[in-house]
Scaffold this active site. Structure first.
Site, PDB file in Angstrom:
ATOM      1  N   TYR A 102       0.899  -1.177  -0.082  1.00  0.00           N
ATOM      2  CA  TYR A 102       0.065  -0.087   0.015  1.00  0.00           C
ATOM      3  C   TYR A 102       0.850   1.168  -0.148  1.00  0.00           C
ATOM      4  O   TYR A 102       1.858   1.021   0.590  1.00  0.00           O
ATOM      5  CB  TYR A 102      -1.061  -0.019   1.220  1.00  0.00           C
ATOM      6  CG  TYR A 102      -1.671   1.064   1.453  1.00  0.00           C
ATOM      7  CD1 TYR A 102      -2.846   1.503   0.294  1.00  0.00           C
ATOM      8  CD2 TYR A 102      -1.877   2.234   2.187  1.00  0.00           C
ATOM      9  CE1 TYR A 102      -3.711   2.394   0.503  1.00  0.00           C
ATOM     10  CE2 TYR A 102      -2.558   3.124   2.613  1.00  0.00           C
ATOM     11  CZ  TYR A 102      -3.438   3.286   1.471  1.00  0.00           C
ATOM     12  OH  TYR A 102      -4.306   4.272   1.623  1.00  0.00           O
ATOM     13  N   ASP A 160      -1.061  15.310   6.829  1.00  0.00           N
ATOM     14  CA  ASP A 160      -2.088  14.734   5.554  1.00  0.00           C
ATOM     15  C   ASP A 160      -3.168  15.586   5.382  1.00  0.00           C
ATOM     16  O   ASP A 160      -4.265  15.398   5.748  1.00  0.00           O
ATOM     17  CB  ASP A 160      -2.136  13.277   6.126  1.00  0.00           C
ATOM     18  CG  ASP A 160      -3.023  12.534   4.978  1.00  0.00           C
ATOM     19  OD1 ASP A 160      -2.999  13.018   3.983  1.00  0.00           O
ATOM     20  OD2 ASP A 160      -3.830  11.686   5.653  1.00  0.00           O
ATOM     21  N   ASP A 188      -3.099   5.237  -2.274  1.00  0.00           N
ATOM     22  CA  ASP A 188      -4.068   6.202  -1.841  1.00  0.00           C
ATOM     23  C   ASP A 188      -4.225   7.556  -2.692  1.00  0.00           C
ATOM     24  O   ASP A 188      -3.173   8.372  -2.634  1.00  0.00           O
ATOM     25  CB  ASP A 188      -3.708   6.568  -0.437  1.00  0.00           C
ATOM     26  CG  ASP A 188      -4.490   7.540   0.174  1.00  0.00           C
ATOM     27  OD1 ASP A 188      -5.327   8.217  -0.272  1.00  0.00           O
ATOM     28  OD2 ASP A 188      -4.312   7.875   1.690  1.00  0.00           O
ATOM     29  N   ASP A 212      -6.216  10.174  -2.416  1.00  0.00           N
ATOM     30  CA  ASP A 212      -6.879  10.938  -1.820  1.00  0.00           C
ATOM     31  C   ASP A 212      -8.196  11.445  -2.451  1.00  0.00           C
ATOM     32  O   ASP A 212      -9.031  10.579  -2.709  1.00  0.00           O
ATOM     33  CB  ASP A 212      -6.021  12.219  -1.635  1.00  0.00           C
ATOM     34  CG  ASP A 212      -4.980  12.135  -0.586  1.00  0.00           C
ATOM     35  OD1 ASP A 212      -5.144  11.252   0.225  1.00  0.00           O
ATOM     36  OD2 ASP A 212      -4.149  12.910  -0.559  1.00  0.00           O
ATOM     37  N   HIS A 232      -7.306   4.216  -4.498  1.00  0.00           N
ATOM     38  CA  HIS A 232      -8.643   4.635  -3.992  1.00  0.00           C
ATOM     39  C   HIS A 232      -8.984   6.161  -4.026  1.00  0.00           C
ATOM     40  O   HIS A 232      -7.963   6.791  -3.830  1.00  0.00           O
ATOM     41  CB  HIS A 232      -8.901   3.992  -2.395  1.00  0.00           C
ATOM     42  CG  HIS A 232      -8.085   4.306  -1.478  1.00  0.00           C
ATOM     43  ND1 HIS A 232      -8.204   5.552  -0.757  1.00  0.00           N
ATOM     44  CD2 HIS A 232      -7.027   3.788  -0.750  1.00  0.00           C
ATOM     45  CE1 HIS A 232      -7.035   5.774  -0.034  1.00  0.00           C
ATOM     46  NE2 HIS A 232      -6.502   4.785   0.280  1.00  0.00           N
ATOM     47  N   GLU A 234     -11.446   9.150  -2.357  1.00  0.00           N
ATOM     48  CA  GLU A 234     -12.531   9.376  -1.303  1.00  0.00           C
ATOM     49  C   GLU A 234     -13.500  10.152  -1.512  1.00  0.00           C
ATOM     50  O   GLU A 234     -13.220  11.100  -2.412  1.00  0.00           O
ATOM     51  CB  GLU A 234     -11.528   9.543  -0.055  1.00  0.00           C
ATOM     52  CG  GLU A 234     -11.119  11.015  -0.044  1.00  0.00           C
ATOM     53  CD  GLU A 234      -9.780  11.153   0.971  1.00  0.00           C
ATOM     54  OE1 GLU A 234      -9.036   9.873   1.271  1.00  0.00           O
ATOM     55  OE2 GLU A 234      -9.222  11.968   1.285  1.00  0.00           O
ATOM     56  N   CYS A 255      -6.950  13.746   7.298  1.00  0.00           N
ATOM     57  CA  CYS A 255      -6.771  12.412   7.850  1.00  0.00           C
ATOM     58  C   CYS A 255      -8.268  11.909   8.229  1.00  0.00           C
ATOM     59  O   CYS A 255      -9.114  12.464   9.006  1.00  0.00           O
ATOM     60  CB  CYS A 255      -6.087  11.970   9.002  1.00  0.00           C
ATOM     61  SG  CYS A 255      -5.835  10.445   9.839  1.00  0.00           S
ATOM     62  N   ARG A 263     -13.718   5.391  -1.432  1.00  0.00           N
ATOM     63  CA  ARG A 263     -13.691   5.300   0.137  1.00  0.00           C
ATOM     64  C   ARG A 263     -14.721   6.298   0.477  1.00  0.00           C
ATOM     65  O   ARG A 263     -14.728   7.539   0.028  1.00  0.00           O
ATOM     66  CB  ARG A 263     -12.267   5.751   0.556  1.00  0.00           C
ATOM     67  CG  ARG A 263     -12.240   6.415   1.871  1.00  0.00           C
ATOM     68  CD  ARG A 263     -10.780   6.729   2.367  1.00  0.00           C
ATOM     69  NE  ARG A 263     -10.613   7.742   3.343  1.00  0.00           N
ATOM     70  CZ  ARG A 263      -9.515   8.217   3.782  1.00  0.00           C
ATOM     71  NH1 ARG A 263      -8.622   7.712   3.565  1.00  0.00           N
ATOM     72  NH2 ARG A 263      -9.540   9.323   4.856  1.00  0.00           N
ATOM     73  N   GLU A 267     -14.301   3.662   5.766  1.00  0.00           N
ATOM     74  CA  GLU A 267     -13.077   4.477   6.536  1.00  0.00           C
ATOM     75  C   GLU A 267     -13.886   4.850   8.046  1.00  0.00           C
ATOM     76  O   GLU A 267     -14.908   5.059   8.177  1.00  0.00           O
ATOM     77  CB  GLU A 267     -12.839   5.835   6.123  1.00  0.00           C
ATOM     78  CG  GLU A 267     -12.012   6.599   6.896  1.00  0.00           C
ATOM     79  CD  GLU A 267     -10.421   6.198   6.995  1.00  0.00           C
ATOM     80  OE1 GLU A 267     -10.366   4.898   7.303  1.00  0.00           O
ATOM     81  OE2 GLU A 267      -9.481   6.974   7.071  1.00  0.00           O
ATOM     82  N   ASN A 311      -9.379  -0.575   7.164  1.00  0.00           N
ATOM     83  CA  ASN A 311      -8.097   0.215   7.416  1.00  0.00           C
ATOM     84  C   ASN A 311      -7.868   0.127   8.780  1.00  0.00           C
ATOM     85  O   ASN A 311      -8.426   0.607   9.779  1.00  0.00           O
ATOM     86  CB  ASN A 311      -8.390   1.759   7.123  1.00  0.00           C
ATOM     87  CG  ASN A 311      -7.220   2.519   7.373  1.00  0.00           C
ATOM     88  OD1 ASN A 311      -6.206   2.192   7.748  1.00  0.00           O
ATOM     89  ND2 ASN A 311      -7.522   3.794   7.297  1.00  0.00           N
TER      90      ASN A 311
HETATM   91  C1  MIC Z   1      -5.341   5.593   5.075  1.00  0.00           C
HETATM   92  C2  MIC Z   1      -4.993   6.751   5.196  1.00  0.00           C
HETATM   93  O1  MIC Z   1      -5.762   7.676   4.285  1.00  0.00           O
HETATM   94  C3  MIC Z   1      -3.480   7.069   4.510  1.00  0.00           C
HETATM   95  O2  MIC Z   1      -3.329   8.208   3.926  1.00  0.00           O
HETATM   96  O3  MIC Z   1      -2.783   6.151   4.855  1.00  0.00           O
HETATM   97  C4  MIC Z   1      -5.004   7.545   6.568  1.00  0.00           C
HETATM   98  C5  MIC Z   1      -4.190   6.617   7.709  1.00  0.00           C
HETATM   99  C6  MIC Z   1      -3.857   7.216   8.850  1.00  0.00           C
HETATM  100  O4  MIC Z   1      -3.732   8.635   8.831  1.00  0.00           O
HETATM  101  O5  MIC Z   1      -3.778   6.794   9.921  1.00  0.00           O
HETATM  102  C7  MIC Z   1      -6.315   7.646   7.094  1.00  0.00           C
HETATM  103  O6  MIC Z   1      -7.043   6.773   7.393  1.00  0.00           O
HETATM  104  O7  MIC Z   1      -7.009   8.760   6.872  1.00  0.00           O
HETATM  105 MG    MG Z   2      -4.904   8.909   3.094  1.00  0.00          MG
END
Ligand code: MIC
Ligand code: MG
Length: 304
Positions: free
Chosen positions: A51, A65, A92, A94, A119, A121, A129, A164, A194, A216
């Site tokens: 991943y 993030d 990811d 986004d 993915h 979202e 996040c 997502r 999520e 996740n």
């Molecule tokens: C899955 C996720 O989108 C990621 O960017 O890895 C994050 C993971 C995290 O911040 O722990 C998310 O769940 O938003």
């Molecule tokens: Mg992410």
């Protein structure tokens, strides 16, 4: 020299493998790789996929993030990671980096980077996040347009597009399930559920939706950490451990740096380090040596 420098498994085969895994009844486990070397370790330990986490790509650049990274940065990192492993890589992406047309472009770039799927979202831009409060989602119809554009842009039908939904923490479980159904109808191959709270919510999702589901299992977030075997029994098809390797490595690096600063030597921590010989094994130094030998150790048949 097959298998040196890059994996010799074509991207198309990795995509087929991911699709097969998602319908196999055995859960596909995808730890996050914070760099290409980690991807080789993930493969060697025996996982089914790799991943590429947005949170990790951001953190790697010492950024939070919050949608600061660009399509180019994510694509470059994904390409570097995907090419060294024979496993399928899931990325990811986004929100798709903008409007539906940007989401379409995202798919083409990630396909060209050799990854197996990604993915998208349903958060608004800029995203947050998924395990923090204060995030917001776009109306379901907007996400359906985002997905429609992505699905339409796909050139390899085996490239997996996962939708997502972040709605659980904002609109509740039932609304998240309704969104998931709409996203599946829009062509999503898999749904990323999520920030569900506990096993009961994962079970409810499984009962309500009949496309592959991704869990996740990120640490210190809103979801209970459920073992892979249990997620498989519930009927989930894939699970990501997005930030696990980065958290492990950063914890160890911080401890070691503090000790080095305090002691003035790293002599007391050698047994907590990856040995040079293990690193060379992962990098296949021997294979490169053999390559050099074949290049330079030839004879001229029939020469004077
Ligand atoms: C899955 C996720 O989108 C990621 O960017 O890895 C994050 C993971 C995290 O911040 O722990 C998310 O769940 O938003
Ligand atoms: Mg992410």
């Amino acid at each position: 020299m097959t298998g040196l420098i890059t994996s010799d498994v074509p991207a198309a085969d990795k995509r087929t493998a991911l699709r097969a895994g998602l319908t196999s009844g055995t859960i596909v486990r995808l730890p996050g790789a914070f760099n290409p070397l980690t991807a080789t370790l993930i493969e060697e330990v025996g996982f089914e996929g790799v991943y590429v986490s947005g949170a990790v790509v951001s953190a790697d650049l010492a950024l939070p993030d919050i949608g600061l990274t660009t399509l180019s940065e994510v694509t470059d990192r994904s390409r570097q990671i995907a090419r060294v492993t024979s496993l399928p890589t899931l990325v990811d992406a986004d929100t798709g980096f903008g409007e539906p047309m940007n989401a379409a472009r995202t798919i083409t770039h990630l396909e060209d980077a050799g990854v197996a799927g990604c993915h998208l979202e349903d958060q608004v831009n800029p995203k947050r996040c998924g395990h923090l409060d204060g995030k917001a989602v776009v109306p379901a119809a907007d996400m359906v347009r985002r997905l429609g554009a992505a699905v339409g842009a796909r050139r390899d039908e085996n490239f997996v597009i996962c939708a997502r939904t972040d709605a659980r923490g904002i609109e509740g479980l039932d609304a998240a399930i309704d969104r998931a159904k709409a996203y599946a109808d829009a062509g999503a191959d898999m749904i990323f559920t999520e920030a569900l709270a506990d096993e009961a919510e994962f079970e409810a999702f499984r009962k309500a939706v009949d496309v592959p589901l991704l869990a996740n299992m990120t640490e210190f977030g809103k979801s209970e950490l459920i073992p892979a075997r249990r997620l498989q029994d519930i009927g989930y098809n894939a699970v990501i451990y997005p930030v696990t390797t980065l958290r492990l490595a950063m914890f160890a690096a911080e401890e070691g740096l503090r000790e080095l600063a305090a002691e003035g030597t790293q002599a007391g921590m050698l047994d907590r380090m990856q040995h040079r010989s293990r690193l060379y094994e992962l990098l296949d130094y021997e294979g490169y040596n053999a390559f050099d030998t074949s290049l330079f150790n030839f004879t001229l048949e029939g020469g004077a």
